[in-house]
Motif scaffolding. Structure first.
Motif, short mmCIF file in Angstrom:
data_model
loop_
_atom_site.label_atom_id
_atom_site.label_comp_id
_atom_site.label_asym_id
_atom_site.label_seq_id
_atom_site.Cartn_x
_atom_site.Cartn_y
_atom_site.Cartn_z
N CYS A 1 0.85 -1.42 -0.07
CA CYS A 1 0.03 -0.24 0.05
C CYS A 1 0.74 1.26 -0.09
O CYS A 1 1.77 1.23 0.56
N ARG A 2 0.50 2.25 -0.73
CA ARG A 2 1.31 3.38 -1.17
C ARG A 2 0.72 4.70 -0.10
O ARG A 2 1.27 5.68 -0.06
N SER A 3 -0.16 4.21 0.76
CA SER A 3 -0.87 5.27 1.72
C SER A 3 0.46 5.73 2.78
O SER A 3 1.51 4.99 3.05
N ARG A 4 0.24 6.82 3.34
CA ARG A 4 0.94 7.24 4.27
C ARG A 4 1.61 6.15 5.36
O ARG A 4 0.43 5.47 5.71
N LYS A 5 2.59 5.94 5.60
CA LYS A 5 3.14 4.81 6.72
C LYS A 5 2.53 5.10 8.04
O LYS A 5 2.84 6.41 8.44
N PRO A 6 2.25 4.08 8.73
CA PRO A 6 1.63 4.34 10.11
C PRO A 6 3.06 4.42 11.06
O PRO A 6 4.26 4.04 10.51
N LYS A 7 2.74 4.88 12.05
CA LYS A 7 3.92 4.81 13.25
C LYS A 7 4.00 3.30 13.40
O LYS A 7 3.25 2.59 13.56
N LYS A 8 5.12 2.96 13.70
CA LYS A 8 5.65 1.29 13.99
C LYS A 8 4.77 0.61 15.36
O LYS A 8 4.29 -0.27 15.10
N VAL A 9 4.51 1.58 16.36
CA VAL A 9 4.10 1.22 17.41
C VAL A 9 2.62 0.89 17.18
O VAL A 9 2.05 0.18 18.11
N ASN A 10 2.07 1.58 16.29
CA ASN A 10 0.63 1.33 15.86
C ASN A 10 0.28 0.07 15.00
O ASN A 10 -0.94 -0.13 14.93
N VAL A 11 1.29 -0.42 14.62
CA VAL A 11 1.28 -1.77 13.71
C VAL A 11 0.92 -2.94 14.21
O VAL A 11 2.00 -3.29 15.19
N GLU A 12 0.19 -3.77 13.65
CA GLU A 12 0.33 -5.11 13.89
C GLU A 12 -0.02 -5.84 12.86
O GLU A 12 -0.68 -5.29 11.68
N PHE A 13 0.45 -7.11 12.52
CA PHE A 13 0.56 -7.97 11.25
C PHE A 13 -0.28 -8.97 11.52
O PHE A 13 -0.54 -9.57 12.54
N TYR A 14 -1.03 -9.37 10.54
CA TYR A 14 -2.00 -10.61 10.33
C TYR A 14 -1.64 -11.58 9.38
O TYR A 14 -1.26 -11.10 8.26
N ASP A 15 -1.75 -12.75 9.47
CA ASP A 15 -1.40 -13.67 8.09
C ASP A 15 -2.70 -14.10 7.58
O ASP A 15 -2.44 -14.64 6.51
N GLN A 16 -3.58 -13.80 8.11
CA GLN A 16 -4.86 -14.16 7.46
C GLN A 16 -5.95 -13.07 7.44
O GLN A 16 -6.16 -12.32 8.44
N ILE A 17 -6.50 -13.04 6.29
CA ILE A 17 -7.69 -11.76 6.00
C ILE A 17 -8.79 -12.17 7.06
O ILE A 17 -9.26 -10.90 7.51
#
Ligand SMILES: [Zn+2]
Length: 187
Positions: free
Chosen positions: A37-53
């Protein structure tokens, strides 16, 4: 299969190669995105990753309107995604096109054609890029030697490793480790 730092690096680079393998969820906006995604990058602390939709939606996130991570994929895209998942999990092994084709249940010829159509690259090129991503990560986060990393990420010869690393990163592994390369600030 990928650490938080590796996934973070992928989204900083808007890396299309990993689309579909994981999703970036932003806690503050409750939006989730593809890695590219080319949207503005979030702050790292606000991110979590998921492997399934399914999981990311269950957690209450809504799909980003810009990169549309929820858009239904064609069977061709599903094949490519399965191959990429297999490559990311098995990059250390000596892999041939026929192994990949067998894994996803199509002919090598068809696989190469569909893969190229969807990604613009061959599975071989893709595998090399995944290996170099991993090597770059190990150079920055471990004390392994260049040679150890070369074999660790699945290259059979160091000359091939150096050549491909330089092609992709525009610097040698040692230069990369010392930080003598252009890097986006990910914080
Ligand atoms: Zn997005």
């Amino acid at each position: 299969m990928l650490t938080f730092e590796e996934m973070w690096q992928r989204i900083i680079e808007c890396d299309r190669k990993y689309d579909g393998l994981f999703f970036t969820a932003v806690k503050t906006t409750k939006i989730y995105c593809r890695p590219s995604c080319r949207s503005r990058k979030p702050k790292k602390v606000n991110v979590e990753f998921y492997d399934q939709i399914g999981k990311v939606e269950e957690a209450g996130y809504r799909a980003c309107k810009r990169c549309q991570p929820e858009v239904e994929h064609s069977p061709q895209v599903a094949i490519v995604k399965n191959v990429v998942t297999f490559l990311v999990n098995n990059y250390k092994q000596h892999l041939q096109l026929k192994d990949l084709a067998e894994e996803v249940g199509v002919s090598p010829f068809y696989l190469e054609r569909v893969f190229k159509q969807e990604t613009g690259e061959t599975p071989r090129m893709y595998l090399e890029k995944i290996r170099i991503d991993k090597a770059a990560y190990l150079l920055k986060s471990t004390k392994l030697t260049n040679l150890e990393i070369c074999f660790e990420v699945g290259f059979q010869s160091s000359s091939n490793f150096y050549k491909i690393f330089k092609n992709i990163k525009s610097c040698s592994p040692s230069e990369y480790r010392k930080g003598l390369h252009y890097e986006l600030d990910g914080s």
